[in-house]
Scaffold this active site. Structure first.
Site, mmCIF file in Angstrom:
data_model
loop_
_atom_site.group_PDB
_atom_site.id
_atom_site.type_symbol
_atom_site.label_atom_id
_atom_site.label_comp_id
_atom_site.label_asym_id
_atom_site.label_seq_id
_atom_site.Cartn_x
_atom_site.Cartn_y
_atom_site.Cartn_z
ATOM 1 N N SER A 108 0.814 -1.217 0.000
ATOM 2 C CA SER A 108 0.000 0.000 0.000
ATOM 3 C C SER A 108 0.846 1.266 0.000
ATOM 4 O O SER A 108 0.301 2.361 0.123
ATOM 5 C CB SER A 108 -0.895 -0.006 1.248
ATOM 6 O OG SER A 108 -0.078 -0.235 2.391
ATOM 7 N N THR A 135 -1.729 3.812 4.638
ATOM 8 C CA THR A 135 -0.725 4.855 4.426
ATOM 9 C C THR A 135 0.318 4.797 5.529
ATOM 10 O O THR A 135 -0.043 4.606 6.692
ATOM 11 C CB THR A 135 -1.394 6.244 4.502
ATOM 12 O OG1 THR A 135 -2.341 6.339 3.463
ATOM 13 C CG2 THR A 135 -0.384 7.371 4.393
ATOM 14 N N THR A 170 1.672 6.861 0.233
ATOM 15 C CA THR A 170 0.734 5.763 -0.029
ATOM 16 C C THR A 170 0.600 5.506 -1.525
ATOM 17 O O THR A 170 0.820 6.406 -2.344
ATOM 18 C CB THR A 170 -0.660 6.109 0.553
ATOM 19 O OG1 THR A 170 -1.541 5.000 0.365
ATOM 20 C CG2 THR A 170 -1.277 7.313 -0.123
ATOM 21 N N ARG A 191 -7.102 9.348 -9.547
ATOM 22 C CA ARG A 191 -7.684 9.580 -8.214
ATOM 23 C C ARG A 191 -6.577 10.006 -7.229
ATOM 24 O O ARG A 191 -5.517 9.414 -7.169
ATOM 25 C CB ARG A 191 -8.350 8.298 -7.727
ATOM 26 C CG ARG A 191 -8.992 8.383 -6.332
ATOM 27 C CD ARG A 191 -8.068 7.929 -5.245
ATOM 28 N NE ARG A 191 -8.733 7.841 -3.940
ATOM 29 C CZ ARG A 191 -8.090 7.615 -2.803
ATOM 30 N NH1 ARG A 191 -6.801 7.423 -2.805
ATOM 31 N NH2 ARG A 191 -8.738 7.557 -1.668
ATOM 32 N N VAL A 192 -6.852 11.048 -6.481
ATOM 33 C CA VAL A 192 -5.905 11.521 -5.475
ATOM 34 C C VAL A 192 -6.576 11.432 -4.109
ATOM 35 O O VAL A 192 -7.701 11.905 -3.939
ATOM 36 C CB VAL A 192 -5.484 12.985 -5.760
ATOM 37 C CG1 VAL A 192 -4.663 13.546 -4.614
ATOM 38 C CG2 VAL A 192 -4.698 13.056 -7.070
ATOM 39 N N GLY A 193 -5.892 10.798 -3.171
ATOM 40 C CA GLY A 193 -6.471 10.625 -1.838
ATOM 41 C C GLY A 193 -6.151 11.795 -0.923
ATOM 42 O O GLY A 193 -5.810 12.899 -1.368
ATOM 43 N N ASP A 194 -6.246 11.538 0.363
ATOM 44 C CA ASP A 194 -5.994 12.586 1.360
ATOM 45 C C ASP A 194 -4.510 12.860 1.581
ATOM 46 O O ASP A 194 -4.131 13.964 1.993
ATOM 47 C CB ASP A 194 -6.597 12.166 2.708
ATOM 48 C CG ASP A 194 -5.992 10.846 3.201
ATOM 49 O OD1 ASP A 194 -5.957 9.881 2.409
ATOM 50 O OD2 ASP A 194 -5.548 10.789 4.357
ATOM 51 N N THR A 210 -4.738 8.146 8.246
ATOM 52 C CA THR A 210 -4.746 6.989 7.365
ATOM 53 C C THR A 210 -6.185 6.498 7.276
ATOM 54 O O THR A 210 -6.975 6.722 8.186
ATOM 55 C CB THR A 210 -3.806 5.885 7.881
ATOM 56 O OG1 THR A 210 -3.922 4.734 7.031
ATOM 57 C CG2 THR A 210 -4.130 5.465 9.301
ATOM 58 N N GLY A 211 -6.518 5.840 6.177
ATOM 59 C CA GLY A 211 -7.879 5.342 6.030
ATOM 60 C C GLY A 211 -8.458 5.720 4.679
ATOM 61 O O GLY A 211 -7.722 5.930 3.716
ATOM 62 N N GLY A 223 -9.300 7.785 2.084
ATOM 63 C CA GLY A 223 -8.829 9.131 1.787
ATOM 64 C C GLY A 223 -9.865 10.033 1.153
ATOM 65 O O GLY A 223 -9.771 11.265 1.271
HETATM 66 C C1 SD4 Z 1 -5.878 7.036 0.394
HETATM 67 N N1 SD4 Z 1 -5.575 7.346 2.759
HETATM 68 O O1 SD4 Z 1 -5.308 7.258 -0.649
HETATM 69 C C2 SD4 Z 1 -5.054 6.728 1.586
HETATM 70 C C3 SD4 Z 1 -5.074 5.296 1.647
HETATM 71 C C4 SD4 Z 1 -4.539 4.795 2.831
HETATM 72 O O2 SD4 Z 1 -4.439 4.440 4.995
HETATM 73 O O3 SD4 Z 1 -3.800 3.976 2.747
HETATM 74 N N2 SD4 Z 1 -4.867 5.148 3.979
HETATM 75 O O4 SD4 Z 1 -7.098 6.986 0.506
#
Ligand code: SD4
Length: 292
Positions: A49, A151, A168, A178-181, A201-202, A204
């Protein structure tokens, strides 16, 4: 060494914290230690990940997101949807150090990495490629959200420094682009020299929708302990974004206040994190917040 606190997300947070602490002991600046700690996870092929070994998007390309923030001077740099480089946190740091910009994405981020002398490398590991080929047969959504977001996020605190970073490969089989948090200041990470720092983390998409880390730091600024700020920010996410059945999005956050006070909260059970207080490293496990 003077007082220090290091914390990082998930079981592999141990690797990041150990690496960073070793460097701090040798006298390295906190930013170097943070970068090297996160690099250790990025280059670990077994972590599916983050960095090399991360699972690809639906089109079979690994797209990496990372950001770094130095509370001193309120500086930050980030890259998103970066292809072909295994250490996105290092590219993010370079963005912070040489460009006036906060975030580069896609081809622009890759061009910048090349210009800065980073080596272009294969980021799709044999195992990740194999899993993508299998997924392509069925195109089934990930069965278990829990195996789909890890992450690496780390905070290093000393009495006169706070640095935070995260890296991540994002959600597996995500839509290209796609772009996460993680590369978004205020969502996946935030730091304020006078207040403290947070890293998330989680899921995003959901973390971004509530600007989770900005909220944690804002709550600390209003006088909350790090623990109360983390709890309240996760409760806010749960109130805003739980589904019809009341199931909350998966999210967890770590925070350290400018005075070294530590907090952690999660919307689901058994969130693991690493914590080093300068004497010993412990692995903690955070229970879910239940009432909103
Ligand atoms: C995301 N937050 O791109 C990241 C993914 C992740 O633990 O691994 N979060 O959504």
């Amino acid at each position: 060494m003077s007082r220090v606190l290091l914390t990082a997300t998930w079981h592999f947070g141990r690797l990041a914290v150990e690496r960073a602490f070793n460097l701090l002991e040798q006298g390295a600046p906190a930013l170097d230690a943070l970068e090297a700690g996160i690099n250790a996870v990025e280059l670990d092929e077994s972590v599916q990940s983050v960095g090399y070994g991360g699972l690809p998007n639906r089109a079979g390309f690994v797209e990496l997101d990372a950001a770094i923030m130095d509370a001193r001077g309120h500086r930050s740099g980030a890259v998103a949807a970066l292809r072909g480089f295994r250490r996105p946190i290092s590219v993010a740091r370079r963005v912070m150090e040489v460009l006036p910009h906060a975030l580069l994405v896609g081809d622009g981020a890759a061009d910048f990495a090349r210009e800065q002398g980073f080596e272009q490398e294969e980021t799709l590991s044999p195992s990740a490629s194999e899993q993508w080929l299998q997924w392509r047969e069925t195109q089934a959504p990930p069965a278990d959200v829990e195996d789909n977001h890890d992450t690496v996020g780390m905070i290093i605190w000393t009495p006169d420094t706070i640095v935070v970073g995260c890296s991540t490969s994002g959600l597996k089989w995500k839509y290209p682009g796609r772009v996460g948090d993680s590369p978004i200041v205020g969502a996946g990470l935030y730091a304020d020299e006078a207040v403290g720092a947070a890293v998330a983390t989680g899921d995003g998409d959901e973390i971004s929708r509530v600007a989770l880390c900005a909220r944690v730091v804002f709550l600390m600024e209003q006088g909350s302990s790090a623990q109360d700020a983390c709890d309240e920010a996760i409760r806010y996410l749960m109130r805003k974004r739980s589904d019809e059945k009341g199931t909350p999005p998966h999210a967890a956050v770590l925070a350290v206040r400018a005075d070294g006070d530590f907090g952690v909260a999660a919307s689901y059970a058994k969130f693991p994190y690493a914590l080093h207080d300068g004497h010993s490293l412990t692995m903690g496990e955070r229970d879910a917040i239940v009432s909103t």
